[in-house]
Write an enzyme that holds these catalytic residues in place. Structure first.
Site, mmCIF file in Angstrom:
data_model
loop_
_atom_site.group_PDB
_atom_site.id
_atom_site.type_symbol
_atom_site.label_atom_id
_atom_site.label_comp_id
_atom_site.label_asym_id
_atom_site.label_seq_id
_atom_site.Cartn_x
_atom_site.Cartn_y
_atom_site.Cartn_z
ATOM 1 N N ARG A 90 88.106 -72.957 -124.841
ATOM 2 C CA ARG A 90 88.028 -74.183 -124.242
ATOM 3 C C ARG A 90 89.064 -74.930 -124.800
ATOM 4 O O ARG A 90 89.144 -75.185 -125.915
ATOM 5 C CB ARG A 90 86.795 -74.900 -123.915
ATOM 6 C CG ARG A 90 86.796 -76.074 -123.307
ATOM 7 C CD ARG A 90 85.538 -76.610 -122.931
ATOM 8 N NE ARG A 90 85.666 -77.933 -123.681
ATOM 9 C CZ ARG A 90 84.529 -78.798 -123.758
ATOM 10 N NH1 ARG A 90 83.406 -78.545 -122.928
ATOM 11 N NH2 ARG A 90 84.361 -79.702 -124.607
ATOM 12 N N HIS A 98 76.109 -80.834 -116.108
ATOM 13 C CA HIS A 98 76.635 -82.039 -116.719
ATOM 14 C C HIS A 98 78.243 -82.153 -116.583
ATOM 15 O O HIS A 98 78.991 -81.099 -115.884
ATOM 16 C CB HIS A 98 76.478 -81.480 -118.385
ATOM 17 C CG HIS A 98 77.279 -80.626 -118.912
ATOM 18 N ND1 HIS A 98 77.012 -79.316 -118.794
ATOM 19 C CD2 HIS A 98 78.653 -80.506 -119.560
ATOM 20 C CE1 HIS A 98 77.908 -78.390 -119.145
ATOM 21 N NE2 HIS A 98 78.828 -79.068 -119.596
ATOM 22 N N HIS A 138 79.576 -79.286 -114.094
ATOM 23 C CA HIS A 138 79.456 -77.767 -114.014
ATOM 24 C C HIS A 138 78.124 -77.338 -114.620
ATOM 25 O O HIS A 138 77.578 -78.124 -115.602
ATOM 26 C CB HIS A 138 80.590 -77.098 -114.578
ATOM 27 C CG HIS A 138 80.839 -77.727 -116.118
ATOM 28 N ND1 HIS A 138 81.863 -78.872 -116.157
ATOM 29 C CD2 HIS A 138 80.633 -77.477 -117.316
ATOM 30 C CE1 HIS A 138 82.022 -79.196 -117.689
ATOM 31 N NE2 HIS A 138 81.435 -78.186 -117.998
ATOM 32 N N ASP A 186 81.513 -83.092 -119.096
ATOM 33 C CA ASP A 186 81.604 -83.060 -120.465
ATOM 34 C C ASP A 186 81.796 -84.398 -121.365
ATOM 35 O O ASP A 186 82.440 -85.410 -120.808
ATOM 36 C CB ASP A 186 82.698 -82.261 -120.925
ATOM 37 C CG ASP A 186 82.814 -80.702 -120.371
ATOM 38 O OD1 ASP A 186 81.593 -80.037 -120.723
ATOM 39 O OD2 ASP A 186 83.686 -80.131 -119.972
HETATM 40 C C1 OGA Z 1 82.081 -76.181 -121.366
HETATM 41 C C2 OGA Z 1 81.074 -75.464 -120.550
HETATM 42 C C3 OGA Z 1 81.042 -73.533 -119.153
HETATM 43 C C4 OGA Z 1 80.894 -72.158 -119.413
HETATM 44 O O1 OGA Z 1 82.865 -75.393 -121.690
HETATM 45 O O2 OGA Z 1 82.378 -77.338 -121.277
HETATM 46 O O3 OGA Z 1 80.163 -76.070 -120.100
HETATM 47 O O4 OGA Z 1 80.627 -71.366 -118.224
HETATM 48 N N1 OGA Z 1 81.227 -74.284 -120.332
HETATM 49 O O5 OGA Z 1 80.756 -71.563 -120.333
HETATM 50 MN MN MN Z 2 80.759 -78.232 -120.213
#
Ligand code: OGA
Ligand code: MN
Length: 277
Positions: A268, A101, A253, A103
């Site tokens: 994050r 995806h 990602h 974000d």
């Molecule tokens: C995000 C996500 C990736 C991870 O924080 O948007 O997709 O590796 N995380 O945790």
């Molecule tokens: Mn993400």
């Protein structure tokens, strides 16, 4: 010399570079910040290792790159509403965002990027893959590019697998929120580099405006499969103190869910973006 203040080590031909020679949480001067931003645009996702920092320092670093935005689905840390914990517990089976995806493309202004820091990691596993959507666009045939030109994708927060990955992490736990929906061009133009980006993703894209599902379904399935070519990707193995900073406009990602029985905790911070055009 392209970069004077930081050292760059690409980790794959498609995208991704580790950056050394910089303590992110020292008082970075403007020249270093400018080079980090340039590296982000060139490599699309950049990684830093062995960084030691507090939530306040994480926030101060992120603010050098733009305004912070709230993540609509999950609450922030106590005392730090702009830092979202991305957690998988020992007894959970789904991980957060556990599908390819970009974000929150179901927002009118999806984020420019995110800065994700490893806080607690499983003994093995829990890598994150990234993929370059400029490369994915460029690899399409001229005929397909012409067909996609001018199409608008419908993105929703309610696509099954993703919604599942957020279960029990959701703000307000019991009240299922109305899905958030936004329409964006299937091919967007990078606002800083002018590159064309294939801007649909299997996590959130549910249809194409003006098409029946029978028509958009096979087209989207082809594009989702195309985006997953290994050649467009890189894979990052986290260690304590690792930080990833991705350009959420030109990449997708995928966090691997291969560490059942162990806990993984990431922090994050999300940076404001603009309306895709
Ligand atoms: C995000 C996500 C990736 C991870 O924080 O948007 O997709 O590796 N995380 O945790
Ligand atoms: Mn993400």
């Amino acid at each position: 010399m392209d970069f004077k203040n930081i050292q760059i080590k690409p980790i794959a031909p498609a995208l991704g570079a580790e950056i050394a020679g910089v303590d992110l949480f020292a008082d970075l001067d403007d020249a270093v910040v400018a080079e980090i931003r340039r590296a982000l645009l060139r490599y699309r996702v950049i990684f830093f290792r062995d960084q030691d920092f507090t939530p306040e320092q994480h926030l101060a670093f992120a603010r050098k790159f733009g305004a912070l935005v709230d993540y609509p689905m999950v609450s922030g840390l106590d005392g730090y509403p702009d830092i979202v914990p991305v957690v998988k517990l020992e007894d959970e089976s789904h991980n957060f965002g556990g599908i390819w995806h970009s974000d929150t493309t179901y927002l009118a202004e999806p984020p420019m990027g995110a800065i994700l820091a490893a806080r607690e990691l499983p003994p093995q596993g829990g890598d994150t893959m990234f993929a370059n959507m400029v490369m994915a666009y460029d690899a399409l045939s001229d005929g397909m590019k012409a067909m996609l030109e001018g199409l608008t994708a419908i993105n929703s927060s309610a696509k099954g697998v993703v919604a599942k990955s957020r279960e029990a992490r959701q703000k307000g736990m019991n009240d299922v929120p109305d899905p958030l929906v936004a329409e964006h061009p299937v091919v967007r133009t990078h606002p800083e580099t002018g590159e064309k980006i294939l801007y649909v993703n299997i996590g959130h894209t549910v249809g194409i405006r003006g098409m029946a599902d029978e028509e958009s379904g096979p087209l989207l399935e082809f594009l989702f499969r195309h985006q997953r070519h290994d050649e467009f990707s890189c894979r990052f193995s986290w260690a304590p103190g690792s930080v990833a900073f991705w350009d959420n406009r030109s990449t997708q990602h995928y966090p691997l869910n291969d560490y059942h029985g162990f806990k993984r905790v990431m922090h994050r911070i999300t940076l404001a973006g603009d309306v895709p055009v």
